[in-house]
Design a protein around this motif. Structure first.
Motif, mmCIF file in Angstrom:
data_model
loop_
_atom_site.group_PDB
_atom_site.id
_atom_site.type_symbol
_atom_site.label_atom_id
_atom_site.label_comp_id
_atom_site.label_asym_id
_atom_site.label_seq_id
_atom_site.Cartn_x
_atom_site.Cartn_y
_atom_site.Cartn_z
ATOM 1 N N LEU A 1 46.269 34.960 36.146
ATOM 2 C CA LEU A 1 46.268 33.499 36.192
ATOM 3 C C LEU A 1 45.056 32.963 35.429
ATOM 4 O O LEU A 1 43.955 33.533 35.505
ATOM 5 C CB LEU A 1 46.233 33.001 37.635
ATOM 6 C CG LEU A 1 47.379 33.473 38.543
ATOM 7 C CD1 LEU A 1 47.226 32.882 39.932
ATOM 8 C CD2 LEU A 1 48.731 33.107 37.941
ATOM 9 N N ILE A 2 45.283 31.869 34.701
ATOM 10 C CA ILE A 2 44.214 31.223 33.934
ATOM 11 C C ILE A 2 44.055 29.806 34.469
ATOM 12 O O ILE A 2 45.021 29.044 34.544
ATOM 13 C CB ILE A 2 44.538 31.194 32.423
ATOM 14 C CG1 ILE A 2 44.761 32.618 31.904
ATOM 15 C CG2 ILE A 2 43.409 30.528 31.649
ATOM 16 C CD1 ILE A 2 45.180 32.655 30.441
ATOM 17 N N PHE A 3 42.820 29.454 34.830
ATOM 18 C CA PHE A 3 42.499 28.128 35.373
ATOM 19 C C PHE A 3 41.715 27.358 34.313
ATOM 20 O O PHE A 3 40.680 27.826 33.817
ATOM 21 C CB PHE A 3 41.681 28.251 36.665
ATOM 22 C CG PHE A 3 42.388 29.033 37.742
ATOM 23 C CD1 PHE A 3 43.164 28.393 38.680
ATOM 24 C CD2 PHE A 3 42.273 30.422 37.805
ATOM 25 C CE1 PHE A 3 43.805 29.117 39.667
ATOM 26 C CE2 PHE A 3 42.914 31.144 38.787
ATOM 27 C CZ PHE A 3 43.683 30.495 39.722
ATOM 28 N N ARG A 4 42.194 26.142 33.985
ATOM 29 C CA ARG A 4 41.543 25.310 32.972
ATOM 30 C C ARG A 4 41.427 23.875 33.479
ATOM 31 O O ARG A 4 42.278 23.394 34.235
ATOM 32 C CB ARG A 4 42.324 25.306 31.650
ATOM 33 C CG ARG A 4 42.279 26.618 30.884
ATOM 34 C CD ARG A 4 42.848 26.417 29.491
ATOM 35 N NE ARG A 4 42.782 27.644 28.685
ATOM 36 C CZ ARG A 4 43.754 28.518 28.567
ATOM 37 N NH1 ARG A 4 44.885 28.321 29.229
ATOM 38 N NH2 ARG A 4 43.621 29.594 27.812
ATOM 39 N N ALA A 5 40.358 23.187 33.004
ATOM 40 C CA ALA A 5 40.153 21.766 33.286
ATOM 41 C C ALA A 5 39.235 21.198 32.208
ATOM 42 O O ALA A 5 38.410 21.925 31.638
ATOM 43 C CB ALA A 5 39.550 21.541 34.671
ATOM 44 N N VAL A 6 39.400 19.931 31.935
ATOM 45 C CA VAL A 6 38.589 19.282 30.899
ATOM 46 C C VAL A 6 37.130 19.235 31.352
ATOM 47 O O VAL A 6 36.825 18.795 32.459
ATOM 48 C CB VAL A 6 39.119 17.869 30.619
ATOM 49 C CG1 VAL A 6 38.248 17.159 29.572
ATOM 50 C CG2 VAL A 6 40.561 17.922 30.136
ATOM 51 N N GLY A 7 36.248 19.703 30.498
ATOM 52 C CA GLY A 7 34.828 19.710 30.821
ATOM 53 C C GLY A 7 34.354 20.949 31.544
ATOM 54 O O GLY A 7 33.182 21.030 31.921
ATOM 55 N N ILE B 1 38.670 28.833 43.808
ATOM 56 C CA ILE B 1 38.254 28.916 42.410
ATOM 57 C C ILE B 1 37.109 27.922 42.172
ATOM 58 O O ILE B 1 37.248 26.731 42.459
ATOM 59 C CB ILE B 1 39.431 28.629 41.453
ATOM 60 C CG1 ILE B 1 40.593 29.580 41.747
ATOM 61 C CG2 ILE B 1 38.988 28.745 40.012
ATOM 62 C CD1 ILE B 1 40.246 31.042 41.584
ATOM 63 N N LYS B 2 35.982 28.430 41.654
ATOM 64 C CA LYS B 2 34.820 27.605 41.326
ATOM 65 C C LYS B 2 34.665 27.584 39.801
ATOM 66 O O LYS B 2 34.313 28.605 39.198
ATOM 67 C CB LYS B 2 33.548 28.154 41.975
ATOM 68 C CG LYS B 2 33.654 28.395 43.478
ATOM 69 C CD LYS B 2 33.820 27.092 44.237
ATOM 70 C CE LYS B 2 33.847 27.357 45.745
ATOM 71 N NZ LYS B 2 34.045 26.120 46.525
ATOM 72 N N LEU B 3 34.934 26.440 39.199
ATOM 73 C CA LEU B 3 34.844 26.306 37.746
ATOM 74 C C LEU B 3 33.432 25.899 37.340
ATOM 75 O O LEU B 3 32.816 25.036 37.979
ATOM 76 C CB LEU B 3 35.849 25.271 37.228
ATOM 77 C CG LEU B 3 37.330 25.611 37.426
ATOM 78 C CD1 LEU B 3 38.206 24.505 36.854
ATOM 79 C CD2 LEU B 3 37.679 26.955 36.796
#
Length: 221
Positions: free
Chosen positions: A78-84, A104-106
């Motif tokens: 699994l790949i987790f993405r978010a702007v910034g 999940i801690k980005l």
């Protein structure tokens, strides 16, 4: 011997076939992954973060509280993405569980800007002069312009100064000496000067009162 195969060879092929079936079943088995996505620095949820399966590019978005739920194969990643934020990977590693709960801690991603050049948006002097030359100016005033009458002239100068006190006339040299050196003559001269100043002040006030309407003639320019 069966079709050229010995009993031991048959057992090996059967075992290999069973292992292949088990591996295919394990690969197709699904696991339910649920959890929460938050900022590693502020601990606040990251709404709208994407959760994508690397194998088939299918995914979901986190809700406003950062919660998500997705079904994937046990061997997927699994790949987790978010702007910034920096993307983060989560390999499931062939887990035997049917459900996983993760936090999940980005990490925030710092963006470095390259060289920025600011160009002036004002046209050059040649373009400005060309535009000014192309402007057509009217040679005469428009016919619809209202012509104002000339300003009336005052009877007396507006800023005129008061006249000097009149010089007393002396009929004879003896009276001249008397008027200059006697006490009564000096007092008389003083009274004459005071009277002359009062008369001059009255005349100035009268002229100022008469000419007050002519001081501001800007409406006739």
């Amino acid at each position: 011997m069966l079709f050229g195969f010995t009993h031991s060879m048959f057992r090996r092929w059967l075992l290999l076939f069973l292992l292949m079936l088990l591996g295919a079943g394990a690969a197709k088995a699904q696991v339910r992954v649920t959890g929460n996505i938050s900022d590693a620095t502020t601990r606040k949820p990251v709404p709208g973060a994407s959760v994508v399966i690397q194998r088939n590019r299918q995914g979901v978005l986190a809700n406003p509280e950062g919660d998500f739920s997705i079904s994937a194969a046990r061997t997927d990643t699994l790949i987790f993405r978010a702007v910034g934020f920096k993307p983060q990977r989560l390999p499931l590693g062939g887990t035997g569980l049917s459900q996983l709960i993760v936090q999940i801690k980005l990490q925030q991603d710092t963006v470095q800007l390259g060289e920025v050049r600011v160009t002036e948006g004002r046209p050059d002097r040649a373009a400005i002069n060309k535009a000014l030359r192309n402007i057509k100016r009217p040679s005469t005033a428009p016919t619809s312009a209202v012509k104002r009458p000339p300003a009336p002239k005052p009877l007396f100068p507006v800023d005129s100064t008061a006249p000097k006190a009149p010089t007393p006339t002396i009929g004879s040299p003896i009276s001249l000496i008397y008027e200059q050196f006697s006490r009564e003559g000096k007092q008389r001269q003083k009274m004459i000067e005071i009277q002359a100043q009062e008369n001059a002040e009255k005349a100035r006030q009268a002229r100022q009162k008469y000419n007050k309407n002519f001081k501001d003639n800007r409406g006739y320019e």
